[in-house]
Scaffold this active site. Structure first.
Site, mmCIF file in Angstrom:
data_model
loop_
_atom_site.group_PDB
_atom_site.id
_atom_site.type_symbol
_atom_site.label_atom_id
_atom_site.label_comp_id
_atom_site.label_asym_id
_atom_site.label_seq_id
_atom_site.Cartn_x
_atom_site.Cartn_y
_atom_site.Cartn_z
ATOM 1 N N SER A 109 7.846 -32.177 -7.096
ATOM 2 C CA SER A 109 6.711 -31.734 -6.287
ATOM 3 C C SER A 109 5.789 -30.856 -7.136
ATOM 4 O O SER A 109 5.879 -30.875 -8.367
ATOM 5 C CB SER A 109 7.218 -30.987 -5.056
ATOM 6 O OG SER A 109 6.159 -30.768 -4.158
ATOM 7 N N ASN A 110 4.938 -30.101 -6.521
ATOM 8 C CA ASN A 110 4.050 -29.207 -7.267
ATOM 9 C C ASN A 110 3.894 -27.897 -6.509
ATOM 10 O O ASN A 110 4.493 -27.705 -5.454
ATOM 11 C CB ASN A 110 2.702 -29.896 -7.516
ATOM 12 C CG ASN A 110 2.044 -30.264 -6.205
ATOM 13 O OD1 ASN A 110 1.707 -29.418 -5.409
ATOM 14 N ND2 ASN A 110 1.904 -31.570 -5.977
ATOM 15 N N ARG A 111 3.075 -27.000 -7.048
ATOM 16 C CA ARG A 111 3.068 -25.637 -6.518
ATOM 17 C C ARG A 111 2.079 -25.412 -5.387
ATOM 18 O O ARG A 111 1.848 -24.285 -4.974
ATOM 19 C CB ARG A 111 2.817 -24.656 -7.672
ATOM 20 C CG ARG A 111 3.952 -24.675 -8.670
ATOM 21 C CD ARG A 111 3.624 -23.879 -9.895
ATOM 22 N NE ARG A 111 3.462 -22.475 -9.577
ATOM 23 C CZ ARG A 111 2.937 -21.589 -10.403
ATOM 24 N NH1 ARG A 111 2.521 -21.978 -11.582
ATOM 25 N NH2 ARG A 111 2.823 -20.338 -10.054
#
Ligand code: C5P
Length: 417
Positions: free
Chosen positions: A221-223
């Site tokens: 995923s990402n932030r």
């Protein structure tokens, strides 16, 4: 000087104008409640001020009484107009706004206490309640305060989050009550329904980082926290739009009117793609605030075992949602893209604007302090199709949303003519 109440003013309301209870609790921002009262009266509301005993240490009741539709009240007892002022006020209110709402007031309301007229009125009402907290940063950030607010939000109370700004005693930080005009505008929307420049418009907003499965347990995923997308949904609703939020995260408790928003939960870029594209024909605007994965992978059906050593992951490109939207949209529809950059921000952003063909591109340099992922604040440049750049300096994601949506509203109006 003592105020002589007019005979039975509130027990015999003569006007059909919306009735607002203006609750004031004991903080220095109480002086701003006087201005709020004046603005609410200018709107033609019937305003009944209710001050806690501590509020009267900051601002006198005479000031409120002189500006209000009826004398300010401070006590459950001794009201010349009615023996039960709390039920009277609570049952007849169209909106209750508490400004400022102190940590103490918030705690008492969350606990269901009714030990003064204001808390008793809050409990004796089914009207929408808007709290405008004001307190020092240390108090605002206390888990107890935040948990009390979360409890109240869960029960449907609206909270207009404080701004970052000058506080009492020369301190600066989050905790400064929102400006009276902003509060009055929101009260107006609560009393009259959500009317604004986006009334009648349908907006789809995406939020959060997508999650690409590696196996049934692990994801890439990402932030992205989803906060900018949720703030956009919140503000779009306040401005009158009908809002659908396609989101990978659930931040409902951090928002106020979002319960009025249709939330579609997705995980992967491909799910987001399908949900967004299938709704394109039902909306006037799509705002792609989500951080969509550029690459995905074929997920293993079973959990990869540690003993087998580091897996070799094979990535493949995801479909670009924005590009598919732009290819399918009608001339009147508005598509807004986001660009999170860390290097060569201006050049990359212009390249992206041209490549994606969006109507607006919201660019942020996510490497700058206080900007982008996981922050409550953001600083952006809004680029339009003519490559005009509108910089928006560091401010809350909600305030950024107003700027973006103002541009969207103006594009929609241009499209109408
Ligand atoms: O090309 P880049 O990923 O930087 O573009 C960001 C913008 O494109 C964002 O608005 C994001 O939501 C959108 N996007 C998309 N589909 C993808 C990747 C990004 O719509 N697969």
């Amino acid at each position: 000087m003592t105020w002589t109440p007019s005979p039975m003013p509130s027990a015999t309301p003569s006007s059909s104008s919306p009735r607002i209870v203006l609750g004031v609790s004991g903080g220095i921002a109480a002086y701003k409640a006087v201005e709020l009262l004046r603005l609410l009266r200018d709107e033609g509301f019937f305003v009944s001020p209710v001050l806690t005993p501590d509020a009267t240490r900051f601002v006198g009741t005479v000031t409120f009484s002189a500006l209000a539709s009826e004398p300010a009240r401070t006590s459950l007892y001794g009201d010349p107009t009615t023996p039960i002022p709390h039920t009277y006020l609570g049952q007849h209110a169209d909106v209750i706004v508490v400004a400022p709402a102190t940590a103490h007031l918030i705690a008492r309301y969350a606990a269901g206490l009714a030990d003064d007229l204001l808390t008793a009125t809050l409990l004796a009402s089914r009207a929408p309640v808007l709290l405008c907290p004001a307190m020092h940063t240390e108090m605002w950030e206390q888990p107890s305060v935040q948990e009390n607010l979360a409890t109240l939000r869960r029960r449907g109370v609206l909270v207009l989050e404080p701004d970052v700004g000058a506080l009492a005693g020369g301190d600066v930080g989050p905790g400064r009550m929102r400006e009276p005009q902003e509060i009055a505008d929101l009260v107006k929307r609560l009393a009259h329904g959500f009317e604004g420049p986006l009334t009648g418009r349908r907006i789809l907003i995406t939020a959060g980082g997508t999650r690409e499965a590696i196996d049934p347990v692990r994801v890439i995923s990402n932030r992205s926290s989803g906060r900018q997308g949720y703030a956009l949904a919140e503000v779009a609703r306040r401005l009158g739009a009908t809002v659908t939020l396609v989101s990978t995260v659930n931040l409902a408790l951090a928002l106020d009117v979002v319960r009025d928003v249709d939330v579609v939960k997705v995980q992967s870029a491909s799910e987001m793609h399908d949900e967004v594209l299938s709704r394109l024909s039902d909306v006037d605007v799509v705002i792609m605030a989500a951080a969509v994965a550029d690459f995905t992978l074929r997920a293993s059906k079973v959990k990869l075992k540690k003993e087998q050593g580091p897996p070799e992951l094979r990535f493949e490109a995801t479909a670009d949602i924005v590009s598919d939207l732009v290819a399918k949209k009608s001339a009147r529809q508005v598509i807004v893209g986001f660009a999170a950059e860390t290097t060569n921000v201006e050049q990359n952003a212009l390249g992206k604007l041209r490549a994606k063909g969006v109507d607006l591109l919201v660019v942020n340099d996510v490497s700058a302090p206080g900007v982008g992922f996981e922050h409550g604040t953001n600083e952006v440049v809004i680029l339009d199709r003519d490559e005009h750049a509108y910089p928006v300096t560091l401010r809350s994601k909600e305030a950024i949303s107003y700027e973006i949506l103002a541009r969207v509203a103006s594009l929609l109006t241009q499209g109408d003519s």
